[in-house]
Design a protein around this motif. Structure first.
Motif, mmCIF file in Angstrom:
data_model
loop_
_atom_site.group_PDB
_atom_site.id
_atom_site.type_symbol
_atom_site.label_atom_id
_atom_site.label_comp_id
_atom_site.label_asym_id
_atom_site.label_seq_id
_atom_site.Cartn_x
_atom_site.Cartn_y
_atom_site.Cartn_z
ATOM 1 N N LEU A 87 -15.999 79.857 1.163
ATOM 2 C CA LEU A 87 -15.332 79.831 2.463
ATOM 3 C C LEU A 87 -15.097 81.223 3.027
ATOM 4 O O LEU A 87 -15.126 81.410 4.245
ATOM 5 N N LEU A 88 -14.869 82.208 2.162
ATOM 6 C CA LEU A 88 -14.602 83.558 2.640
ATOM 7 C C LEU A 88 -15.872 84.350 2.938
ATOM 8 O O LEU A 88 -15.785 85.447 3.517
ATOM 9 N N THR A 89 -17.030 83.835 2.558
ATOM 10 C CA THR A 89 -18.287 84.556 2.811
ATOM 11 C C THR A 89 -19.161 83.751 3.772
ATOM 12 O O THR A 89 -19.039 83.884 4.983
ATOM 13 N N ILE A 90 -19.998 82.922 3.234
ATOM 14 C CA ILE A 90 -20.937 82.143 4.050
ATOM 15 C C ILE A 90 -20.200 81.204 5.001
ATOM 16 O O ILE A 90 -20.598 81.031 6.151
ATOM 17 N N GLY A 91 -19.105 80.627 4.540
ATOM 18 C CA GLY A 91 -18.334 79.705 5.366
ATOM 19 C C GLY A 91 -17.815 80.346 6.637
ATOM 20 O O GLY A 91 -17.805 79.724 7.698
ATOM 21 N N SER B 262 -18.877 78.868 10.249
ATOM 22 C CA SER B 262 -17.868 78.347 11.171
ATOM 23 C C SER B 262 -17.743 79.243 12.400
ATOM 24 O O SER B 262 -17.523 78.747 13.507
ATOM 25 N N GLY B 263 -17.903 80.555 12.237
ATOM 26 C CA GLY B 263 -17.891 81.453 13.390
ATOM 27 C C GLY B 263 -19.032 81.160 14.343
ATOM 28 O O GLY B 263 -18.854 81.153 15.569
ATOM 29 N N PHE B 264 -20.214 80.899 13.782
ATOM 30 C CA PHE B 264 -21.370 80.561 14.608
ATOM 31 C C PHE B 264 -21.117 79.270 15.395
ATOM 32 O O PHE B 264 -21.370 79.201 16.597
ATOM 33 N N PHE B 265 -20.586 78.237 14.732
ATOM 34 C CA PHE B 265 -20.343 76.974 15.421
ATOM 35 C C PHE B 265 -19.199 77.080 16.416
ATOM 36 O O PHE B 265 -19.222 76.408 17.454
ATOM 37 N N VAL C 223 -20.368 74.301 -3.738
ATOM 38 C CA VAL C 223 -20.942 73.110 -3.095
ATOM 39 C C VAL C 223 -19.838 72.313 -2.391
ATOM 40 O O VAL C 223 -20.028 71.822 -1.271
ATOM 41 N N LEU C 224 -18.680 72.207 -3.032
ATOM 42 C CA LEU C 224 -17.545 71.552 -2.373
ATOM 43 C C LEU C 224 -17.134 72.329 -1.122
ATOM 44 O O LEU C 224 -16.779 71.728 -0.098
ATOM 45 N N GLY C 225 -17.192 73.650 -1.187
ATOM 46 C CA GLY C 225 -16.900 74.478 -0.018
ATOM 47 C C GLY C 225 -17.867 74.197 1.118
ATOM 48 O O GLY C 225 -17.471 74.135 2.285
#
Length: 138
Positions: free
Chosen positions: A92-96, A100-103, A27-29
């Motif tokens: 951060l290494l998966t969903i993040g 971030s790539g999409f944005f 959640v912090l991620g």
């Protein structure tokens, strides 16, 4: 939900705490991802990035402390911190990365579209119609 660890916490309770800590870390991620999206959308100076990171770190430390107070009767446990760090890193290494790539892609598309539209406007509107000096771009 409060666990009563007493003086000795069994392995099953510690594993529950580790899992909960990993969820809190994820959640912090996600919260940090909001900062990353903000930075991608609105680039700003290094000192602002530093302040954002500093405040996020203070906030994360408070979350760790409050988690320890609520779930472990104020006992700070290293495995809880490790669980939070693991959840944060895993997010951060998966969903993040996907988010971030999409944005980043969307920001680049928007930037290129804006540059394209500005160039078309510069060519469509003669510079003589504007008061003051306007330099022509080469």
């Amino acid at each position: 939900m409060t666990f009563n660890p007493g003086s000795f916490t069994g392995v099953s309770e510690e594993l529950k705490m580790l899992g909960l800590a990993a969820i809190v870390g994820a959640v912090l991620g996600a919260g940090y991802d909001i900062l990353r999206v903000f930075r991608i959308t609105f680039p700003h100076r290094a000192w602002m990035v530093f302040m954002e990171d500093f405040l996020f770190t203070v906030f994360s430390g408070m979350v760790f402390f409050l988690f320890s107070v609520e779930m472990l009767e104020g006992k700070l446990r290293l495995y809880v911190l490790a669980g939070m760090l693991a959840g944060f890193t895993a997010y951060l290494l998966t969903i993040g990365r996907i988010i971030s790539g999409f944005f980043r892609l969307m920001a680049n598309i928007l930037r290129k579209a804006t540059q394209f539209a500005a160039e078309k406007l510069r060519k469509a509107i003669p510079a003589k119609k504007f008061p003051g000096k306007i330099k022509k771009s080469s």
